[in-house]
Design an enzyme around this catalytic site. Structure first.
Site, PDB file in Angstrom:
ATOM      1  CG  HIS A 105     -28.095 -12.420  27.349  1.00 39.82           C
ATOM      2  ND1 HIS A 105     -28.865 -11.905  26.331  1.00 39.82           N
ATOM      3  CD2 HIS A 105     -27.653 -11.352  28.061  1.00 39.82           C
ATOM      4  CE1 HIS A 105     -28.895 -10.588  26.424  1.00 39.82           C
ATOM      5  NE2 HIS A 105     -28.164 -10.226  27.464  1.00 39.82           N
ATOM      6  CG  HIS A 118      -5.955   1.602  -0.429  1.00 34.15           C
ATOM      7  ND1 HIS A 118      -5.865   2.213   0.798  1.00 34.15           N
ATOM      8  CD2 HIS A 118      -6.200   0.297  -0.175  1.00 34.15           C
ATOM      9  CE1 HIS A 118      -6.066   1.319   1.755  1.00 34.15           C
ATOM     10  NE2 HIS A 118      -6.273   0.145   1.181  1.00 34.15           N
ATOM     11  CG  HIS A 139      -1.810  -1.177   1.327  1.00 34.25           C
ATOM     12  ND1 HIS A 139      -1.352  -2.425   1.711  1.00 34.25           N
ATOM     13  CD2 HIS A 139      -3.144  -1.300   1.097  1.00 34.25           C
ATOM     14  CE1 HIS A 139      -2.373  -3.270   1.716  1.00 34.25           C
ATOM     15  NE2 HIS A 139      -3.469  -2.617   1.346  1.00 34.25           N
ATOM     16  CD  GLU A 167     -19.924  -5.704  25.054  1.00 35.65           C
ATOM     17  OE1 GLU A 167     -20.956  -5.906  25.720  1.00 35.65           O
ATOM     18  OE2 GLU A 167     -19.886  -4.963  24.036  1.00 35.65           O
TER      19      GLU A 167
END
Length: 676
Positions: free
Chosen positions: A486, A275, A43, A424
């Site tokens: 859950h 890129h 890149h 999280e």
């Protein structure tokens, strides 16, 4: 410093803004173009566009010493948009990092080189963290900034006073974890964190306008950041912006740099085609002319290289002054600081573990393993001032907060407990950053089912070899009424599939204490503790000093001489295996119950031990989770008492009964296997 005149008038105008900085930046551009061309992979666009900013940062601001790359009070530099790796490798080579030789640069992306496609922690000095999965670099940097502030509060800013600089691109800000990091850093006022945003309007698919149109500066401002905008190719403007950012101590800083991706390339600059593809020989030659670079591939003029090497030694004076300040401290402070940074455990740690262990044998406890975890944390965090805890808004459920870490980390004072909020992924990456910074052992909690949110950061912990500790509670259908959304089913199998991650599912209070001891001692491997919501009896009752959990599996109970069947179980299901074994023995079978808290640790044991533990008799595995993977220890998935689908919402006992995870089911399968 001589500079060939750029042939492109627009580029010449940029060069005139700060000619010396432009000349030095061209060294980065040239090396990046050449290395990517040589590899025929990479890149080049981002390094070409960010070269001016990187030069200003390393030349005028970054506190580092290339000859002493691990100096504790160095500034941290994180390349979050890790696909721009040749930017970092060029900087490390030019400033004189000994391991980043020209040969390494020439072998970019090749087997055996330290110049991987994306920066890999541990491959080369100066790479502070592995980056490439976009957004994780900036989130990990948040952890570094958290650690810097907390360590400074303990040891004083004469020993700890450095910045964390981050380069990011649009991809890092589009990933959800980027927003988690931005929000947390702003909330906690991490004033020594400075982010330089490569605002080049290009993504892989084309212009950012196809998917990204928000006001980035306004977003950062809304999150409590100090925000500036500048021309990313104007060395003087960049210098002024970084200077202003360093002066803003109450807020983290964003510098939005307007840049051109592939800056200097006549036919590819400003397009997505630069890129992730080499320029090619012809375009590279045209680019050299456009930027005024008349040197052969991989050749850096001596005067420019000499100036870069001077930049690499610029921080030596600061380092020497810091070393003198450290030497002037009392022996107690000096020794503790060095111990913390080295990762060595304190002398009182072994005694704390033994005392906690002896207490469990003296007075056995029935408790959920999440509660057993909290019981273990009480003495261990008291003995380890480097432990810093937290939770993703589930403290009361994870039970990760204890007396020694009860001080909250706030923007006013950096305590030992971090409220990560419902973030999280951001929490996991920040904990990696805390551990990478040094001086702390970070642990944090959430539900096991939400390990999916954190998974990619857990993977990076394992890839980097960083001992982050993940406390994952509510580890099975045993969490009951919250239902299948859950209740983790496939999560243990997916986590066990990650190389270099130790997954520990302890059966009782003793194994939980031992699991914590394993996690704390192993600073080069992350650990994940899968802990229960429901109570379990203490099954280990005979006192002893050996950490049997460290063996991964061991014979917990033996009923009769020899074996007709072996029952293998983990976590809360070990008690079911014991109940089944008792019933089977009453019926005339000889049964061994093997507790297997960690597949990884067991698989690392000598072959003789593994054979002796598992035996030659038919085997049954018991775990209230998906069956996938257990056939490495049993003959067939028919021999696994576990889950074949998702859970349901109901009381715990009803769920175990309905899904057939019972002592009776184990007994029935054992009778079928043995024919007795």
């Amino acid at each position: 410093m001589p500079l060939d005149s750029p042939k492109d008038p627009k580029i010449a105008a940029k060069a005139d803004l700060d000619p010396q900085n432009f000349a030095l930046a061209n060294c980065i551009r040239a090396l990046s173009i050449d290395a990517v061309n040589a590899a025929n992979s990479g890149h080049p666009g981002a390094p070409m566009g960010m070269a001016d900013a990187a030069t200003v940062l390393f030349r005028n601001h970054l506190k580092f010493d290339a000859k002493n790359p691990d100096w504790p009070d160095r500034d941290r530099f994180v390349l979050s948009n890790g696909h721009a790796s040749m930017l970092l490798y060029s900087l490390l080579h030019l400033t004189g990092y000994e391991d980043m030789t020209l040969e390494q640069v020439k072998n970019f992306r090749q087997w055996g080189s330290i110049t991987a496609g994306h920066p890999e922690y541990g491959h080369a000095k100066g790479i502070e963290t592995t980056t490439g999965p976009l957004g994780q670099g900036i989130a990990t940097a948040v952890g570094m900034a958290l650690a810097e502030r907390a360590l400074a509060a303990e040891f004083g800013d004469d020993l700890v006073d450095h910045h964390t600089y981050v380069f990011v691109g649009d991809g890092c800000l589009q990933e959800g974890i980027g927003q988690e990091a931005i929000s947390l850093a702003g909330h906690l006022g991490l004033g020594k964190m400075i982010v330089l945003y490569d605002d080049n309007d290009i993504t892989i698919d084309g212009p950012t306008s196809i998917s990204f149109s928000e006001d980035v500066a306004a977003r950062f401002q809304a999150c409590g950041w100090h925000v500036q905008k500048c021309d990313g190719h104007d060395g003087k403007a960049l210098d002024a912006a970084i200077t202003a950012a360093k002066a803003e101590t109450g807020k983290p800083s964003l510098i939005a740099m307007k840049t051109v991706i592939g800056f200097g390339s006549p036919n590819k600059a400003g397009t997505y085609s630069v890129h992730g593809s080499p320029l090619g020989r012809d375009e590279a030659a045209l680019t050299r002319e456009a930027i005024g670079w008349s040197h052969d591939p991989f050749v850096i003029p001596e005067d420019l290289l000499s100036e870069w090497r001077r930049i690499g030694t610029r921080g030596a004076t600061d380092r020497e002054a810091w070393e003198a300040r450290l030497a002037g401290k009392s022996a107690e402070v000096r020794d503790e600081f060095n111990r913390r940074l080295s990762g060595e455990l304190p002398k009182g740690y072994d005694a704390a573990v033994k005392a906690a262990r002896d207490a469990l044998f003296a007075e056995p406890k029935k408790a959920a393993t999440r509660k057993a975890s909290q019981m273990a944390l009480e003495p261990l965090t008291a003995a380890l001032p480097e432990m810093i805890g937290g939770s993703a808004d589930l403290t009361g459920s994870n039970l990760t907060r204890v007396k020694a870490v009860d001080s909250q980390y706030t923007r006013q004072a950096p305590g030992r407990y971090i409220g990560y909020g419902v973030r999280e992924f951001g929490m996991a990456a920040a904990m990696n950053g805390i551990n990478l910074h040094g001086g702390f052992i970070a642990y944090g909690g959430t539900f096991l089912v939400f390990s999916d949110y954190a998974r990619n950061a857990i993977r990076l912990s394992a890839l980097m070899g960083v001992g982050t500790i993940y406390v994952m509670t509510h580890d099975s259908i045993g969490l009951g009424e919250d239902g299948p959304t859950h209740q983790p089913i496939e999560h243990l199998a997916s986590l066990r599939a990650i190389p270099n991650l130790t997954v520990l599912r302890p059966a009782d209070t003793v194994e939980t204490l031992e699991a914590w001891d394993i996690a704390i001692r192993n600073r080069n491997v992350p650990s994940l503790l899968a802990l229960s919501r429901q109570d379990v009896p203490q099954l280990r009752l005979e006192a002893g000093d050996e950490n049997l959990t460290a063996r991964g599996a061991y014979v917990l109970r033996q009923f009769g001489e020899g074996r007709d069947v072996t029952l293998i179980a983990t976590g809360t299901e070990v008690q079911l295996a014991v109940q089944a074994a008792e019933a089977l023995h009453e019926g005339g079978l000889n049964v061994a119950v093997v507790s297997m808290p960690s597949w990884e640790l067991f698989d690392a044991q000598p072959e003789e031990y593994r054979k002796a533990t598992l035996g030659d008799a038919p085997r049954i595995a018991v775990e209230a989770a998906g069956k996938f993977g257990w056939t490495r220890y049993v003959a067939s998935e028919d021999d696994v008492i576990g889950m074949t689908g998702f859970g349901a919402s109901a009381p715990i006992d009803r769920l175990y009964q309905e899904f057939g995870i019972t002592a009776d089911a184990i007994v029935a399968r054992a009778k079928a296997l043995t024919g007795k």
